[in-house]
Design an enzyme around this catalytic site. Sequence first.
Site, mmCIF file in Angstrom:
data_model
loop_
_atom_site.group_PDB
_atom_site.id
_atom_site.type_symbol
_atom_site.label_atom_id
_atom_site.label_comp_id
_atom_site.label_asym_id
_atom_site.label_seq_id
_atom_site.Cartn_x
_atom_site.Cartn_y
_atom_site.Cartn_z
ATOM 1 N N GLU A 153 44.980 31.379 35.693
ATOM 2 C CA GLU A 153 43.958 31.785 36.671
ATOM 3 C C GLU A 153 44.601 32.335 37.936
ATOM 4 O O GLU A 153 45.619 31.808 38.411
ATOM 5 C CB GLU A 153 43.120 30.549 37.018
ATOM 6 C CG GLU A 153 42.073 30.738 38.095
ATOM 7 C CD GLU A 153 41.331 29.446 38.417
ATOM 8 O OE1 GLU A 153 40.381 29.505 39.216
ATOM 9 O OE2 GLU A 153 41.694 28.383 37.859
ATOM 10 N N LYS A 191 34.444 34.255 38.014
ATOM 11 C CA LYS A 191 34.231 32.811 37.866
ATOM 12 C C LYS A 191 32.893 32.392 38.457
ATOM 13 O O LYS A 191 32.576 32.710 39.605
ATOM 14 C CB LYS A 191 35.375 32.067 38.549
ATOM 15 C CG LYS A 191 35.387 30.561 38.328
ATOM 16 C CD LYS A 191 36.638 29.950 38.954
ATOM 17 C CE LYS A 191 36.769 28.467 38.649
ATOM 18 N NZ LYS A 191 37.998 27.898 39.245
ATOM 19 N N CYS A 226 38.782 28.331 34.151
ATOM 20 C CA CYS A 226 39.044 26.960 34.594
ATOM 21 C C CYS A 226 37.794 26.074 34.612
ATOM 22 O O CYS A 226 37.300 25.691 33.560
ATOM 23 C CB CYS A 226 39.743 26.995 35.953
ATOM 24 S SG CYS A 226 40.632 25.460 36.349
#
Length: 253
Positions: A42, A110, A143
Amino acid sequence: MMRLALWQAPSPAEDVAGGLAGLGRALAGAAAAGAEVLVGPESFLPGYNSGNIARLAQPRGGDWHQALADLARQAGCALVLGYGERDGDRVFNSAVAFGPDGAELAHYRKIQLYGPREKAIYAPGDRYATFALKGRVMGLLICYDVEFGPHVAALAARGADAVLVPTANMMPYTHVAEATVPAMAANNAVGIVYANYCGVEGDLTYAGGSVITGPHGEILAKAGPGAALLIADLPPRDAARMYNMATDYRPAT
């Protein structure tokens, strides 16, 4: 079967040239092993714990993207990697997928920002991303996203065979790779490639433990605390082992 690769590495910590050089070596190794796609961490560009993400972030299609596309093309291997994305006044924690020819296949922002630091830097994403690769459907998460069942289920409902997850998971949260990711894979009948950092960056010690799971939660490959290149074949779903969470769920009041 599809051969998947994962690269667990230290953060480049704003040394973008060094990070790209290491990534190029990992891509070459993955391609030599016959992998169709390599997943890296990430916000690898410029580094997850950088204090300058807002200043260094680049637009989609910028110099970082051109460099990543070139690496994928040179290796002949698809690539998924996280980066800090600048879009006007906003910054996103994003991931991009490039095909083995260097063409962009998908772009994702994200959704589940983790903790006050991420929420202070980034704007949240609001849509899913999938792409086709060698006749299989791949989905993207980043994540913390993968810890939320509805996000994994949404990609499975869109036909994803595997979910590719650039990650920056830190100590002491080792349970995510060890328990949460395999459970999400089994509950939704998807493979998951969870690509974490290792080592230390500023005040963060990364948990390592990157993992590739099969569609029934089986561990296909798992890293320890140090740098690693993992390669695993994604097996087909076994109808006798599949859960039916989406159809069996009964709400209660």
